[in-house]
Each structure stands twice: as structure tokens, then as C-alpha cells.
Design a protein around this motif. Structure first.
Motif, PDB file in Angstrom:
ATOM      1  N   ASN A 133       6.446   0.793  -9.954  1.00  0.00           N
ATOM      2  CA  ASN A 133       5.324   0.635  -9.030  1.00  0.00           C
ATOM      3  C   ASN A 133       5.725  -0.133  -7.777  1.00  0.00           C
ATOM      4  OD1 ASN A 133       2.740   1.137  -8.172  1.00  0.00           O
ATOM      5  ND2 ASN A 133       1.857  -0.644  -9.185  1.00  0.00           N
ATOM      6  N   PHE A 134       6.978   0.006  -7.386  1.00  0.00           N
ATOM      7  CA  PHE A 134       7.432  -0.595  -6.131  1.00  0.00           C
ATOM      8  C   PHE A 134       8.493   0.293  -5.506  1.00  0.00           C
ATOM      9  CE2 PHE A 134      10.391  -3.068  -3.585  1.00  0.00           C
ATOM     10  CZ  PHE A 134       9.526  -3.727  -2.733  1.00  0.00           C
ATOM     11  N   MET A 135       8.403   0.475  -4.207  1.00  0.00           N
ATOM     12  CA  MET A 135       9.483   1.126  -3.480  1.00  0.00           C
ATOM     13  C   MET A 135       9.479   0.623  -2.050  1.00  0.00           C
ATOM     14  SD  MET A 135       8.173   5.068  -3.053  1.00  0.00           S
ATOM     15  CE  MET A 135       6.659   5.490  -2.168  1.00  0.00           C
ATOM     16  N   ASN A 136      10.628   0.811  -1.374  1.00  0.00           N
ATOM     17  CA  ASN A 136      10.759   0.260  -0.035  1.00  0.00           C
ATOM     18  C   ASN A 136      11.763   1.047   0.786  1.00  0.00           C
ATOM     19  OD1 ASN A 136      12.757  -1.203  -1.922  1.00  0.00           O
ATOM     20  ND2 ASN A 136      13.610  -1.569   0.123  1.00  0.00           N
ATOM     21  N   THR A 137      11.671   0.884   2.071  1.00  0.00           N
ATOM     22  CA  THR A 137      12.719   1.350   2.971  1.00  0.00           C
ATOM     23  C   THR A 137      13.559   0.149   3.380  1.00  0.00           C
ATOM     24  OG1 THR A 137      11.574   0.969   5.077  1.00  0.00           O
ATOM     25  CG2 THR A 137      11.064   3.028   3.908  1.00  0.00           C
ATOM     26  N   ALA A 143       5.758  -0.377  -0.666  1.00  0.00           N
ATOM     27  CA  ALA A 143       4.552   0.210  -1.239  1.00  0.00           C
ATOM     28  C   ALA A 143       4.460  -0.122  -2.717  1.00  0.00           C
ATOM     29  CB  ALA A 143       4.539   1.730  -1.038  1.00  0.00           C
ATOM     30  N   SER A 144       3.261  -0.380  -3.163  1.00  0.00           N
ATOM     31  CA  SER A 144       2.897  -0.467  -4.575  1.00  0.00           C
ATOM     32  C   SER A 144       1.530   0.173  -4.697  1.00  0.00           C
ATOM     33  CB  SER A 144       2.793  -1.917  -5.057  1.00  0.00           C
ATOM     34  OG  SER A 144       4.038  -2.498  -5.311  1.00  0.00           O
ATOM     35  N   SER A 145       1.272   0.847  -5.794  1.00  0.00           N
ATOM     36  CA  SER A 145      -0.079   1.377  -5.958  1.00  0.00           C
ATOM     37  C   SER A 145      -1.048   0.228  -6.196  1.00  0.00           C
ATOM     38  CB  SER A 145      -0.139   2.355  -7.130  1.00  0.00           C
ATOM     39  OG  SER A 145      -0.365   1.673  -8.349  1.00  0.00           O
ATOM     40  N   LYS A 146      -2.325   0.521  -6.120  1.00  0.00           N
ATOM     41  CA  LYS A 146      -3.355  -0.494  -6.349  1.00  0.00           C
ATOM     42  C   LYS A 146      -3.301  -1.064  -7.764  1.00  0.00           C
ATOM     43  CE  LYS A 146      -6.531   1.250  -2.844  1.00  0.00           C
ATOM     44  NZ  LYS A 146      -7.828   1.924  -2.570  1.00  0.00           N
ATOM     45  N   GLY A 147      -2.535  -0.402  -8.653  1.00  0.00           N
ATOM     46  CA  GLY A 147      -2.344  -0.977  -9.975  1.00  0.00           C
ATOM     47  C   GLY A 147      -1.771  -2.380  -9.911  1.00  0.00           C
ATOM     48  N   THR A 173       3.239  -3.812   3.559  1.00  0.00           N
ATOM     49  CA  THR A 173       3.083  -3.218   2.238  1.00  0.00           C
ATOM     50  C   THR A 173       1.823  -2.363   2.205  1.00  0.00           C
ATOM     51  OG1 THR A 173       4.185  -5.080   1.149  1.00  0.00           O
ATOM     52  CG2 THR A 173       2.862  -3.638  -0.238  1.00  0.00           C
ATOM     53  N   LEU A 174       1.981  -1.135   1.743  1.00  0.00           N
ATOM     54  CA  LEU A 174       0.851  -0.218   1.585  1.00  0.00           C
ATOM     55  C   LEU A 174       0.487  -0.143   0.105  1.00  0.00           C
ATOM     56  CD1 LEU A 174       1.992   2.686   3.943  1.00  0.00           C
ATOM     57  CD2 LEU A 174       0.510   0.748   4.485  1.00  0.00           C
ATOM     58  N   PHE A 175      -0.813   0.024  -0.164  1.00  0.00           N
ATOM     59  CA  PHE A 175      -1.310   0.093  -1.526  1.00  0.00           C
ATOM     60  C   PHE A 175      -2.090   1.394  -1.730  1.00  0.00           C
ATOM     61  CE2 PHE A 175      -0.746  -4.429  -0.719  1.00  0.00           C
ATOM     62  CZ  PHE A 175      -0.112  -4.867  -1.880  1.00  0.00           C
ATOM     63  N   THR A 184      -0.082   4.632 -16.351  1.00  0.00           N
ATOM     64  CA  THR A 184       0.830   3.616 -15.832  1.00  0.00           C
ATOM     65  C   THR A 184       0.389   3.048 -14.487  1.00  0.00           C
ATOM     66  OG1 THR A 184       2.279   5.113 -14.580  1.00  0.00           O
ATOM     67  CG2 THR A 184       2.735   4.843 -16.952  1.00  0.00           C
ATOM     68  N   THR A 185      -0.325   3.822 -13.694  1.00  0.00           N
ATOM     69  CA  THR A 185      -0.697   3.535 -12.295  1.00  0.00           C
ATOM     70  C   THR A 185       0.513   3.487 -11.373  1.00  0.00           C
ATOM     71  OG1 THR A 185      -0.641   1.074 -12.222  1.00  0.00           O
ATOM     72  CG2 THR A 185      -2.640   2.126 -13.117  1.00  0.00           C
ATOM     73  N   HIS A 186       1.664   3.947 -11.833  1.00  0.00           N
ATOM     74  CA  HIS A 186       2.890   3.731 -11.070  1.00  0.00           C
ATOM     75  C   HIS A 186       3.039   4.683  -9.890  1.00  0.00           C
ATOM     76  CE1 HIS A 186       5.156   1.532 -14.567  1.00  0.00           C
ATOM     77  NE2 HIS A 186       4.105   0.863 -14.113  1.00  0.00           N
ATOM     78  N   LEU A 187       3.647   4.131  -8.849  1.00  0.00           N
ATOM     79  CA  LEU A 187       3.897   4.844  -7.609  1.00  0.00           C
ATOM     80  C   LEU A 187       4.850   6.019  -7.809  1.00  0.00           C
ATOM     81  CD1 LEU A 187       3.078   4.163  -4.625  1.00  0.00           C
ATOM     82  CD2 LEU A 187       5.253   2.979  -4.441  1.00  0.00           C
ATOM     83  N   ASP A 188       5.837   5.840  -8.710  1.00  0.00           N
ATOM     84  CA  ASP A 188       6.852   6.886  -8.871  1.00  0.00           C
ATOM     85  C   ASP A 188       6.339   8.115  -9.603  1.00  0.00           C
ATOM     86  OD1 ASP A 188       6.772   5.924 -11.477  1.00  0.00           O
ATOM     87  OD2 ASP A 188       8.846   5.209 -11.512  1.00  0.00           O
ATOM     88  N   MET A 189       5.092   8.085 -10.040  1.00  0.00           N
ATOM     89  CA  MET A 189       4.504   9.256 -10.675  1.00  0.00           C
ATOM     90  C   MET A 189       3.994  10.262  -9.651  1.00  0.00           C
ATOM     91  SD  MET A 189       5.052   8.846 -13.852  1.00  0.00           S
ATOM     92  CE  MET A 189       3.976   9.976 -14.759  1.00  0.00           C
ATOM     93  N   PHE A 190       3.965   9.849  -8.353  1.00  0.00           N
ATOM     94  CA  PHE A 190       3.467  10.806  -7.344  1.00  0.00           C
ATOM     95  C   PHE A 190       4.156  10.685  -5.991  1.00  0.00           C
ATOM     96  CE2 PHE A 190       0.682   7.068  -7.185  1.00  0.00           C
ATOM     97  CZ  PHE A 190       0.653   6.769  -5.831  1.00  0.00           C
ATOM     98  N   SER A 191       5.145   9.791  -5.828  1.00  0.00           N
ATOM     99  CA  SER A 191       5.753   9.641  -4.505  1.00  0.00           C
ATOM    100  C   SER A 191       7.164   9.086  -4.608  1.00  0.00           C
ATOM    101  CB  SER A 191       4.903   8.711  -3.628  1.00  0.00           C
ATOM    102  OG  SER A 191       4.799   7.428  -4.206  1.00  0.00           O
ATOM    103  N   LYS A 192       7.920   9.243  -3.506  1.00  0.00           N
ATOM    104  CA  LYS A 192       9.289   8.722  -3.438  1.00  0.00           C
ATOM    105  C   LYS A 192       9.744   8.670  -1.988  1.00  0.00           C
ATOM    106  CE  LYS A 192      14.037   9.556  -5.037  1.00  0.00           C
ATOM    107  NZ  LYS A 192      14.166   8.347  -5.881  1.00  0.00           N
TER     108      LYS A 192
END
Length: 313
Positions: A133-137, A143-147, A173-175, A184-192
């Protein structure tokens, strides 16, 4: 990348083929670190590598780290690597180790144990966060999801943003909203993030899942509004989302791993032998997002019902 970490905890039934296949897909790109509990576990792991046609004793390709462990979800409990800098000091690697699930104390200690073994600094923010649930440039867009907000209600959003800035160098940081009813609410389930200016973002058709189709469209708008370095915009490549089996099995093509070694660049992404409708389109999206990279697919049918795939493990 300097290394990649896998915790293959023992026999996973049909999941063993998945683990073996993803190791083969990334073998030799960057060194692999396999965690093991004891001598018998180490012997078993080496047997799995040998059965896959790999040299389990090739120290240029694989090393072994002894540690207790609970699960296969190395992305979620594993360390976030940072580069420390200081006045007059050479940059050096350090780890940031957020709190993991309280019931998985063995997993939660692994990044700190690794840091101690390797003689590097480790920092433990007072916050729960899974790596999925974390990613960055490299430019500070994170970014992290609202989870991340929902599971840390003792902290305000601004307090979490400050922790991300202090520990991880995030300037923004975007949510986005996580998939509705996905556990899971995780970011990696829908973005990269593919690079500093390119993102892969999932897309459902209305017929597949109307509410999550609208949700992901809204997330696309959120990311499109990100503050970028002068003259840059965030290019968003939409990738189809495979069927989610009536919201019981959440298949995704974005749960992928990009390994950049000295001579090779490989992206390993999940596919599903029981749902191939959009597989060709997904592959094309990766080719567009990662020009010049080798794109490899790994059948993740066996593990996706457990809530993760390549990036998670």
C-alpha cells in the motif's frame, strides 16, 4: 535494484509452482535473497531451486538469510529502502520498517533483523503500513490508498503525510480509494508506477463491476492532477482488470515486480489461466509502459485467492 527478497515458507501446494515460476522469471537479473528458518527448510528450498533447473549454490544469483517467519507476503512486511545522506557523508542504504500485522510478529521483525545483520540503520515509524500500500517516484510523488488512513485512525491525514515526508522523502502523497470490498485495500491491487512520469492503472468495464469502474476512473482523475516537476505530466496507461469472481477472488494485472539489474530489466506480472479474456491487452499495456524491458507473465491462479500475487510475494 540491489536484491529481491522472497519468503517461501514451505510447501504451498499448487502455490509452489507459482513461487518457482516467479523465481525463474527473475533469476540472475538481481541477486535473490531467500529467507529460511532452519537447516531442513534451507535444504528444502535448495531442492525446489534445483528442481526448477536453477543452481541453488550460485552465490552470484542467490543468498540465504536465516530468520523466523510467518508468511509469504514479503512485500508487505519487508523493508522500504532509503538512501541516507548527510553533510560530508557518502550516501548509504538504510531501511524503514513500518509496523506489520500484530499477529505476525515473526514477519514484522525481519527488516530490523536484516538491518542489524548487515550493519545498516533501520527506522521504525509509529504507524501501521504494508508495503503493498505504498509506492513512489524518485521525484517525491508518493501514494497510499485510503486504507492507510482507515487503519491508522489515531493519526490525521496530515500527520501521515508528515511521516511519509520525514521517513521516505515524500513531497506529495495521494490517497486514492481502494477497490470496494477488496480486503487488503492495497494500492498494488489496481495501480503501479512504471517510472517517474508513467503509471499503470486498472480499468473495469461497467458490465464487469460498475461501482469499481467508477472508482478507478475517479482514481485516474486524482493521479492526473498530481503535482509534477516543471514541464512534466503523469501519463496514465489504463490496463484492463480481469474478472473478480463476484468479489471473492480479486484478480489483477498490476500486482507486478520490476527488477532493474546491471544488464537486464525485467517486469514480472501476474496472469490467470482461469481468466484470459484481457491477457493480451494487459501484456500490451506493459509493453507500452516499460519500453525496452523484458515482460514476463507468471500464472498466479494458485495464490490470488489468498489476496496477492507477484508484487505481494
Amino acid at each position: 535494484s540491489q536484491a529481491w527478497l522472497i519468503t517461501w515458507t514451505g510447501s504451498l501446494g499448487t502455490g509452489d509452482v507459482f513461487m518457482s515460476d516467479q523465481i525463474k522469471a527473475g533469476w540472475g537479473v538481481v541477486p535473490l535473497i531467500l529467507a529460511y528458518r532452519d537447516a531442513s527448510h534451507l535444504t528444502w528450498l535448495k531442492q525446489q531451486l534445483t528442481a526448477a533447473g536453477l543452481n541453488a549454490n550460485d552465490t552470484t544469483k542467490v543468498s540465504y538469510f536465516k530468520t523466523p517467519m510467518d508468511s509469504i507476503w514479503a512485500r508487505d512486511f519487508g523493508p522500504l529502502g532509503i538512501v541516507e545522506t548527510g553533510a560530508g557523508a557518502s550516501p548509504k542504504v538504510a531501511f524503514v520498517d513500518f509496523r506489520y500485522y500484530h499477529q505476525r510478529v515473526l514477519d514484522d521483525q525481519i527488516p530490523t533483523a536484516m538491518a542489524k545483520a548487515w550493519g545498516i540503520n533501520v527506522y521504525r515509524p509509529d504507524m501501521e503500513l504494508e508495503g503493498g500500500n505504498f509506492m513512489n517516484t524518485s521525484q517525491g510523488l508518493c501514494a497510499s490508498s485510503k486504507g492507510a488512513l482507515w487503519y491508522n485512525q489515531q493519526l490525521s491525514q496530515s500527520a501521515i503525510e508528515q511521516l511519509y515526508q520525514d521517513y521516505l522523502g515524500c513531497t506529495q502523497t495521494l490517497f486514492p480509494t481502494p477497490l470496494q470490498n477488496e480486503g487488503t485495500t492495497h494500492l498494488d491491487m489496481f495501480s503501479k508506477f512504471a517510472d517517474d512520469t508513467t503509471m499503470i492503472l486498472g480499468k473495469y468495464t461497467v458490465a464487469q463491476d460498475a461501482s469499481n469502474a467508477a472508482l478507478l476512473d475517479a482514481n485516474a482523475t486524482l493521479f492526473a492532477g498530481a503535482t509534477m516537476p516543471a514541464g512534466k505530466t503523469l501519463k496514465i496507461i489504463r490496463i484492463p482488470m480481469p474478472s473478480n469472481s463476484n468479489r471473492q477472488v480479486w484478480r489483477t494485472y498490476t500486482n507486478s515486480l520490476s527488477l532493474k539489474g546491471a544488464t537486464q530489466k525485467v517486469v514480472i506480472y501476474p496472469v490467470f489461466s482461469d481468466e484470459t479474456t484481457y491477457q493480451a491487452l494487459a501484456h500490451a499495456a506493459y509493453q507500452q509502459a516499460f519500453p525496452g524491458w523484458t515482460i514476463k507473465a507468471v500464472d498466479s491462479k494458485a495464490v490470488i485467492p489468498w489476496g496477492g500475487a507477484v508484487h505481494c510475494t
